[in-house]
Design a protein around this motif. Sequence first.
Motif, PDB file in Angstrom:
ATOM      1  N   VAL A  23      31.721 -16.523  15.101  1.00 48.58           N
ATOM      2  CA  VAL A  23      30.670 -16.675  16.109  1.00 48.58           C
ATOM      3  C   VAL A  23      29.452 -15.870  15.654  1.00 48.58           C
ATOM      4  CG1 VAL A  23      30.010 -16.223  18.510  1.00 48.58           C
ATOM      5  CG2 VAL A  23      32.334 -16.990  17.968  1.00 48.58           C
ATOM      6  N   VAL A  24      28.269 -16.454  15.819  1.00 49.19           N
ATOM      7  CA  VAL A  24      27.027 -15.789  15.435  1.00 49.19           C
ATOM      8  C   VAL A  24      26.156 -15.613  16.672  1.00 49.19           C
ATOM      9  CG1 VAL A  24      24.940 -15.904  14.011  1.00 49.19           C
ATOM     10  CG2 VAL A  24      27.119 -16.791  13.128  1.00 49.19           C
ATOM     11  N   THR A  25      25.702 -14.382  16.905  1.00 47.68           N
ATOM     12  CA  THR A  25      24.852 -14.129  18.060  1.00 47.68           C
ATOM     13  C   THR A  25      23.681 -13.248  17.660  1.00 47.68           C
ATOM     14  OG1 THR A  25      24.801 -13.333  20.360  1.00 47.68           O
ATOM     15  CG2 THR A  25      26.170 -12.104  18.817  1.00 47.68           C
ATOM     16  N   ASP A  26      22.578 -13.423  18.363  1.00 49.15           N
ATOM     17  CA  ASP A  26      21.358 -12.669  18.109  1.00 49.15           C
ATOM     18  C   ASP A  26      20.905 -12.100  19.443  1.00 49.15           C
ATOM     19  OD1 ASP A  26      18.793 -11.777  17.230  1.00 49.15           O
ATOM     20  OD2 ASP A  26      18.792 -13.347  15.702  1.00 49.15           O
ATOM     21  N   ILE A  27      20.618 -10.809  19.503  1.00 46.67           N
ATOM     22  CA  ILE A  27      20.247 -10.232  20.800  1.00 46.67           C
ATOM     23  C   ILE A  27      18.807 -10.565  21.185  1.00 46.67           C
ATOM     24  CG2 ILE A  27      21.903  -8.354  20.509  1.00 46.67           C
ATOM     25  CD1 ILE A  27      19.385  -6.516  20.161  1.00 46.67           C
ATOM     26  N   VAL A  28      18.018 -11.053  20.243  1.00 47.73           N
ATOM     27  CA  VAL A  28      16.657 -11.493  20.545  1.00 47.73           C
ATOM     28  C   VAL A  28      16.728 -12.789  21.346  1.00 47.73           C
ATOM     29  CG1 VAL A  28      14.519 -12.372  19.528  1.00 47.73           C
ATOM     30  CG2 VAL A  28      15.651 -10.386  18.524  1.00 47.73           C
ATOM     31  N   TYR A  29      15.862 -12.939  22.358  1.00 52.91           N
ATOM     32  CA  TYR A  29      15.879 -14.185  23.140  1.00 52.91           C
ATOM     33  C   TYR A  29      14.521 -14.882  23.181  1.00 52.91           C
ATOM     34  CZ  TYR A  29      13.927 -11.221  26.875  1.00 52.91           C
ATOM     35  OH  TYR A  29      13.149 -10.358  27.605  1.00 52.91           O
ATOM     36  N   SER A  30      13.579 -14.384  22.399  1.00 54.49           N
ATOM     37  CA  SER A  30      12.278 -15.039  22.297  1.00 54.49           C
ATOM     38  C   SER A  30      11.852 -15.035  20.831  1.00 54.49           C
ATOM     39  CB  SER A  30      11.238 -14.317  23.160  1.00 54.49           C
ATOM     40  OG  SER A  30       9.986 -14.982  23.095  1.00 54.49           O
ATOM     41  N   PRO A  31      12.019 -16.163  20.121  1.00 53.00           N
ATOM     42  CA  PRO A  31      12.418 -17.472  20.614  1.00 53.00           C
ATOM     43  C   PRO A  31      13.908 -17.515  20.955  1.00 53.00           C
ATOM     44  CG  PRO A  31      12.277 -17.550  18.244  1.00 53.00           C
ATOM     45  CD  PRO A  31      11.778 -16.191  18.659  1.00 53.00           C
ATOM     46  N   LEU A  32      14.277 -18.488  21.736  1.00 53.46           N
ATOM     47  CA  LEU A  32      15.658 -18.600  22.184  1.00 53.46           C
ATOM     48  C   LEU A  32      16.597 -18.874  21.008  1.00 53.46           C
ATOM     49  CD1 LEU A  32      17.313 -18.539  24.811  1.00 53.46           C
ATOM     50  CD2 LEU A  32      17.140 -21.025  24.874  1.00 53.46           C
ATOM     51  N   ILE A  33      16.190 -19.803  20.161  1.00 54.39           N
ATOM     52  CA  ILE A  33      16.979 -20.113  18.964  1.00 54.39           C
ATOM     53  C   ILE A  33      16.266 -19.475  17.772  1.00 54.39           C
ATOM     54  CG2 ILE A  33      18.026 -21.906  17.548  1.00 54.39           C
ATOM     55  CD1 ILE A  33      19.072 -21.695  20.438  1.00 54.39           C
ATOM     56  N   THR A  34      16.795 -18.350  17.336  1.00 56.95           N
ATOM     57  CA  THR A  34      16.203 -17.615  16.222  1.00 56.95           C
ATOM     58  C   THR A  34      16.540 -18.316  14.903  1.00 56.95           C
ATOM     59  OG1 THR A  34      18.160 -16.228  15.940  1.00 56.95           O
ATOM     60  CG2 THR A  34      16.490 -15.462  17.506  1.00 56.95           C
ATOM     61  N   GLY A  51      27.482 -25.403  11.376  1.00 54.81           N
ATOM     62  CA  GLY A  51      28.578 -25.776  12.260  1.00 54.81           C
ATOM     63  C   GLY A  51      29.268 -24.610  12.922  1.00 54.81           C
ATOM     64  N   LEU A  52      28.644 -23.436  12.877  1.00 55.96           N
ATOM     65  CA  LEU A  52      29.235 -22.250  13.492  1.00 55.96           C
ATOM     66  C   LEU A  52      28.884 -22.174  14.977  1.00 55.96           C
ATOM     67  CD1 LEU A  52      28.384 -19.635  10.709  1.00 55.96           C
ATOM     68  CD2 LEU A  52      30.591 -20.736  11.118  1.00 55.96           C
ATOM     69  N   LYS A  53      29.745 -21.546  15.742  1.00 56.45           N
ATOM     70  CA  LYS A  53      29.491 -21.306  17.161  1.00 56.45           C
ATOM     71  C   LYS A  53      28.402 -20.246  17.286  1.00 56.45           C
ATOM     72  CE  LYS A  53      30.376 -21.402  21.644  1.00 56.45           C
ATOM     73  NZ  LYS A  53      30.161 -22.591  22.477  1.00 56.45           N
ATOM     74  N   THR A  54      27.405 -20.501  18.136  1.00 56.05           N
ATOM     75  CA  THR A  54      26.317 -19.539  18.313  1.00 56.05           C
ATOM     76  C   THR A  54      26.150 -19.170  19.786  1.00 56.05           C
ATOM     77  OG1 THR A  54      24.609 -21.257  18.558  1.00 56.05           O
ATOM     78  CG2 THR A  54      25.056 -20.450  16.321  1.00 56.05           C
ATOM     79  N   VAL A  55      25.646 -17.953  20.021  1.00 58.01           N
ATOM     80  CA  VAL A  55      25.353 -17.470  21.372  1.00 58.01           C
ATOM     81  C   VAL A  55      23.967 -16.837  21.336  1.00 58.01           C
ATOM     82  CG1 VAL A  55      26.050 -15.925  23.237  1.00 58.01           C
ATOM     83  CG2 VAL A  55      27.798 -17.007  21.802  1.00 58.01           C
ATOM     84  N   ASP A  56      23.046 -17.373  22.139  1.00 57.55           N
ATOM     85  CA  ASP A  56      21.694 -16.812  22.130  1.00 57.55           C
ATOM     86  C   ASP A  56      21.639 -15.519  22.934  1.00 57.55           C
ATOM     87  OD1 ASP A  56      20.750 -17.285  24.964  1.00 57.55           O
ATOM     88  OD2 ASP A  56      21.130 -19.373  24.434  1.00 57.55           O
ATOM     89  N   GLY A  57      20.519 -14.819  22.862  1.00 52.79           N
ATOM     90  CA  GLY A  57      20.411 -13.496  23.457  1.00 52.79           C
ATOM     91  C   GLY A  57      19.975 -13.438  24.908  1.00 52.79           C
ATOM     92  N   LEU A  58      19.598 -14.584  25.493  1.00 51.35           N
ATOM     93  CA  LEU A  58      19.090 -14.546  26.866  1.00 51.35           C
ATOM     94  C   LEU A  58      20.143 -14.060  27.852  1.00 51.35           C
ATOM     95  CD1 LEU A  58      16.873 -15.047  28.914  1.00 51.35           C
ATOM     96  CD2 LEU A  58      17.545 -17.462  28.985  1.00 51.35           C
ATOM     97  N   GLY A  59      21.384 -14.474  27.657  1.00 51.39           N
ATOM     98  CA  GLY A  59      22.445 -14.078  28.574  1.00 51.39           C
ATOM     99  C   GLY A  59      22.667 -12.579  28.624  1.00 51.39           C
ATOM    100  N   MET A  60      22.411 -11.896  27.519  1.00 49.66           N
ATOM    101  CA  MET A  60      22.552 -10.436  27.508  1.00 49.66           C
ATOM    102  C   MET A  60      21.565  -9.812  28.478  1.00 49.66           C
ATOM    103  SD  MET A  60      22.317  -7.797  24.292  1.00 49.66           S
ATOM    104  CE  MET A  60      22.271  -6.009  24.546  1.00 49.66           C
ATOM    105  N   LEU A  61      20.316 -10.319  28.474  1.00 48.11           N
ATOM    106  CA  LEU A  61      19.306  -9.823  29.414  1.00 48.11           C
ATOM    107  C   LEU A  61      19.751 -10.045  30.851  1.00 48.11           C
ATOM    108  CD1 LEU A  61      16.317  -8.897  30.104  1.00 48.11           C
ATOM    109  CD2 LEU A  61      15.763 -11.347  30.076  1.00 48.11           C
ATOM    110  N   LEU A  62      20.307 -11.210  31.139  1.00 44.86           N
ATOM    111  CA  LEU A  62      20.706 -11.547  32.505  1.00 44.86           C
ATOM    112  C   LEU A  62      21.925 -10.744  32.957  1.00 44.86           C
ATOM    113  CD1 LEU A  62      20.277 -15.442  32.325  1.00 44.86           C
ATOM    114  CD2 LEU A  62      18.601 -13.732  33.034  1.00 44.86           C
ATOM    115  N   HIS A  63      22.917 -10.665  32.098  1.00 45.98           N
ATOM    116  CA  HIS A  63      24.164  -9.985  32.482  1.00 45.98           C
ATOM    117  C   HIS A  63      24.002  -8.470  32.569  1.00 45.98           C
ATOM    118  CE1 HIS A  63      27.046 -13.284  32.680  1.00 45.98           C
ATOM    119  NE2 HIS A  63      26.448 -13.828  31.630  1.00 45.98           N
ATOM    120  N   GLN A  64      23.133  -7.878  31.743  1.00 44.72           N
ATOM    121  CA  GLN A  64      22.978  -6.428  31.821  1.00 44.72           C
ATOM    122  C   GLN A  64      22.371  -5.996  33.153  1.00 44.72           C
ATOM    123  OE1 GLN A  64      19.971  -4.447  31.794  1.00 44.72           O
ATOM    124  NE2 GLN A  64      18.703  -6.283  31.960  1.00 44.72           N
ATOM    125  N   ALA A  65      21.749  -6.933  33.868  1.00 42.99           N
ATOM    126  CA  ALA A  65      21.143  -6.622  35.163  1.00 42.99           C
ATOM    127  C   ALA A  65      22.160  -6.589  36.296  1.00 42.99           C
ATOM    128  CB  ALA A  65      20.053  -7.653  35.479  1.00 42.99           C
TER     129      ALA A  65
END
Length: 290
Positions: A223-234, A244-258
């Motif tokens: 799984v590949v994730t980037d904590i940056v969320y602007s742009p959403l897809i780095t 073909g790898l699973k990816t997770v963008d960084g926007l959810g980190m901003l939302l969940h940390q709140a």
Amino acid sequence: MSETDKTKRAETKRVCVMGWPVEHSRSPLIHNYWIEKYGIENAVYEKRAVKPEEAEETIRNLNDLGYIGANVTVPHKETAYQVLPRRDRMASRIGAVNTIVTTEDGLEGRNTDGYGFIANLKEGAPDWDRSKPAVVLGAGGAARAVIAALWEEGVNEVRLVNRTKLRAEKLAADLSLPVLVIDWENRNAALPGAGLLVNTTSLGMEGNDPLDLDISKLPAEAVVTDIVYSPLITPLLEAARKQGLKTVDGLGMLLHQAVPGFEAWFGVHPEVTDELRRLILKDMGIEEET
């Protein structure tokens, strides 16, 4: 201010996000959305621009200024850690505070960045394999939170790669965790066998140096994730998707940390919904994800 206005202000549950600058913060959009959604009466979340030389006094006098709590963003996270005598385990381990809560014993500093990272990862990649090594790029404050959270989650091998090895070694020592520090020149060798790749750097972003990383070395199930969320897809996430790898963008980190802060201040555990995500994306100028 009239006595009536003073009374109303005292009864209002006021929370702020403090930083310098702070205008860019999307925290008010998140928390005020939840305040309205859950019908929290007499509550408001606002921005408070605090100069670095005023940060210590503002934090110490938070209650006197009429606030029941606050979020802390750059450059005040370390100041809050130093000023507040009471801190939760994660804040103590990371050495930074991003959330301030009023308790029976006074103000307490907490750090919810790690919580936000893991919650986002679980949501975007619930089958992520914790038994495999995690590779973390970067050695700043975000990397501290990510590594601490990974160990809390049960990952027993973290490979830390940073352009300045000395800084990576200091981070590992500060966390008092057995982190494997790898030279930047050997970064590709850190990828084989990894279950997770986390980028906490700005490499590859517009205006920055490119991220020269051969992600073909990653296993197909990584799984590949980037904590940056602007742009959403780095650029990193785009390259991982093409592979073909699973990816997770960084926007959810901003939302969940709140989430933990809102629950502590207002007594309601808020839900991170698609509606909230769309609200933030719209504020970013993104109408729909691609």
